[in-house]
Write a protein that holds these residues in place. Structure first.
Motif, mmCIF file in Angstrom:
data_model
loop_
_atom_site.group_PDB
_atom_site.id
_atom_site.type_symbol
_atom_site.label_atom_id
_atom_site.label_comp_id
_atom_site.label_asym_id
_atom_site.label_seq_id
_atom_site.Cartn_x
_atom_site.Cartn_y
_atom_site.Cartn_z
ATOM 1 N N GLY A 72 0.970 -1.134 -0.065
ATOM 2 C CA GLY A 72 -0.081 -0.062 -0.093
ATOM 3 C C GLY A 72 0.972 1.185 -0.139
ATOM 4 O O GLY A 72 0.694 2.196 -0.938
ATOM 5 N N TRP A 73 1.865 1.336 0.705
ATOM 6 C CA TRP A 73 2.974 2.501 0.889
ATOM 7 C C TRP A 73 3.462 2.526 -0.604
ATOM 8 O O TRP A 73 3.587 3.880 -0.955
ATOM 9 C CB TRP A 73 3.985 2.477 1.783
ATOM 10 N N ASP A 74 3.832 1.545 -1.056
ATOM 11 C CA ASP A 74 4.556 1.845 -2.434
ATOM 12 C C ASP A 74 3.584 2.051 -3.528
ATOM 13 O O ASP A 74 3.966 2.780 -4.524
ATOM 14 C CB ASP A 74 5.142 0.157 -2.754
ATOM 15 N N ILE A 75 2.240 1.626 -3.289
ATOM 16 C CA ILE A 75 1.434 2.289 -4.759
ATOM 17 C C ILE A 75 0.628 3.427 -4.132
ATOM 18 O O ILE A 75 -0.130 3.877 -4.855
ATOM 19 C CB ILE A 75 0.593 0.994 -5.205
ATOM 20 N N GLY A 76 0.754 3.957 -2.988
ATOM 21 C CA GLY A 76 0.011 5.262 -2.702
ATOM 22 C C GLY A 76 -1.475 4.944 -2.303
ATOM 23 O O GLY A 76 -2.174 5.800 -2.580
ATOM 24 N N VAL A 77 -1.747 3.665 -1.617
ATOM 25 C CA VAL A 77 -2.950 3.423 -1.394
ATOM 26 C C VAL A 77 -3.023 3.028 -0.055
ATOM 27 O O VAL A 77 -2.241 2.377 0.534
ATOM 28 C CB VAL A 77 -3.472 2.078 -2.297
ATOM 29 N N ASN A 78 -4.008 3.648 0.897
ATOM 30 C CA ASN A 78 -4.093 3.226 2.252
ATOM 31 C C ASN A 78 -4.696 1.754 2.506
ATOM 32 O O ASN A 78 -5.634 1.448 2.003
ATOM 33 C CB ASN A 78 -5.183 4.324 2.705
ATOM 34 N N ILE A 79 -4.086 0.894 3.029
ATOM 35 C CA ILE A 79 -4.135 -0.301 3.248
ATOM 36 C C ILE A 79 -4.231 -0.454 4.804
ATOM 37 O O ILE A 79 -3.190 -0.508 5.573
ATOM 38 C CB ILE A 79 -3.208 -1.397 2.654
ATOM 39 N N ASP A 80 -5.376 -0.927 5.376
ATOM 40 C CA ASP A 80 -5.594 -1.111 6.877
ATOM 41 C C ASP A 80 -5.698 -2.586 6.920
ATOM 42 O O ASP A 80 -6.219 -3.377 6.051
ATOM 43 C CB ASP A 80 -6.867 -0.610 7.411
ATOM 44 N N GLN A 81 -5.071 -3.158 8.144
ATOM 45 C CA GLN A 81 -5.343 -4.636 8.300
ATOM 46 C C GLN A 81 -5.625 -4.934 9.545
ATOM 47 O O GLN A 81 -5.221 -4.229 10.587
ATOM 48 C CB GLN A 81 -3.905 -5.248 8.188
ATOM 49 N N THR A 82 -6.501 -6.002 9.638
ATOM 50 C CA THR A 82 -7.048 -6.316 10.955
ATOM 51 C C THR A 82 -7.479 -7.791 10.843
ATOM 52 O O THR A 82 -7.677 -8.385 10.191
ATOM 53 C CB THR A 82 -8.587 -5.435 11.417
ATOM 54 N N ASP A 83 -7.606 -8.301 12.332
ATOM 55 C CA ASP A 83 -8.100 -9.701 12.439
ATOM 56 C C ASP A 83 -9.361 -9.478 13.514
ATOM 57 O O ASP A 83 -9.806 -10.708 14.056
ATOM 58 C CB ASP A 83 -7.132 -10.866 12.777
#
Length: 243
Positions: free
Chosen positions: A37-48
């Motif tokens: 996400g950082w590389d492509i300029g997209v906000n990616i959140d992760q959760t379980d």
């Protein structure tokens, strides 16, 4: 008349809580998505945490990634399932990765969305992957047509998805180039799939977009030029990104 605003991939949620087998590489693939996400300029959140499955939280995202979520849906209550369906039907997308197609009988809606279930897997091995000519223009496979060799742990499914409503198969495995059923499952008399062994497919239904890819057992394939391009275009497609 003003033109319709272009849609851009901006916000993705990666959910990774398995309800059955936990891949030992799950932490690494979660980190891969965050860095991607950082590389492509997209906000990616992760959760379980299942608490994210409410309409207010889901509406923050265009795409939900199910990262090897074996038996997805087992831990969701009735309202959480209903909210996810509502969100999907409002034009959002789900990208299911690797074991997100494994043992998901707890929830019929999701099982029908995937279209098949797990029967066996291989050891990690190179295999010839053939791009379906009818769908070779899909951006997730277009740069790699007509075929590519990929080193991965491959899954077998209980039925093909070819011909199911709204499904387009993007990639199939050439079983003559590898052993699709490892020894454990051979002893259980599990049979290979044969000529129609899918490895990635899409389904547009109910107003939403579903993308499945068999890659992603660990970060090694994801971090190849194929894996990065394949996943980027899967996310873009699921978001309905337009030029």
């Amino acid at each position: 008349m003003n033109p319709t605003p272009a849609r851009r991939l901006e916000n993705v949620l990666v959910y990774s809580k398995p309800s059955w087998y936990v891949h030992p590489t799950l932490s690494a693939t979660n980190h891969w998505f965050l860095h991607f996400g950082w590389d492509i300029g997209v906000n990616i959140d992760q959760t379980d945490h299942t608490g994210v499955f409410n309409l207010d939280d889901l509406m923050r995202y265009q795409v939900l990634v199910l990262n090897s979520t074996t038996n997805f849906g087992q831990d969701l209550d009735t309202q959480q399932r209903a909210d996810l369906i509502t969100w999907f039907r409002q034009g959002h997308g789900i990208v299911s990765v690797h074991a997100a197609a494994v043992h998901h009988s707890a929830w019929d809606w999701y099982a029908n969305l995937v279209g098949c279930d797990f029967t066996a897997d291989s050891v990690r091995t190179p295999a010839r992957v053939v791009i379906d000519p009818a769908n070779a223009g899909h951006p997730a496979v277009k740069p790699f047509a007509p075929e590519i060799w990929i080193n991965e742990e491959w899954l077998c499914y209980d039925r093909p998805v070819t011909g199911q409503p709204d499904v387009k198969v993007l990639m199939r495995l050439d079983e003559s180039t590898f052993e699709p059923v490892r020894e454990k499952f051979q002893q259980m008399n599990v049979q290979p799939m044969g000529a129609d062994h899918p490895a990635a497919w899409t389904r547009e239904t109910e107003g939403g977009r579903f993308f499945y890819t068999a890659i992603g057992h660990d970060a090694r394939v994801l971090n190849t030029s194929f894996g990065r391009r394949h996943m980027l275009e899967a996310l873009r497609w699921a978001a309905g990104e337009t030029p």
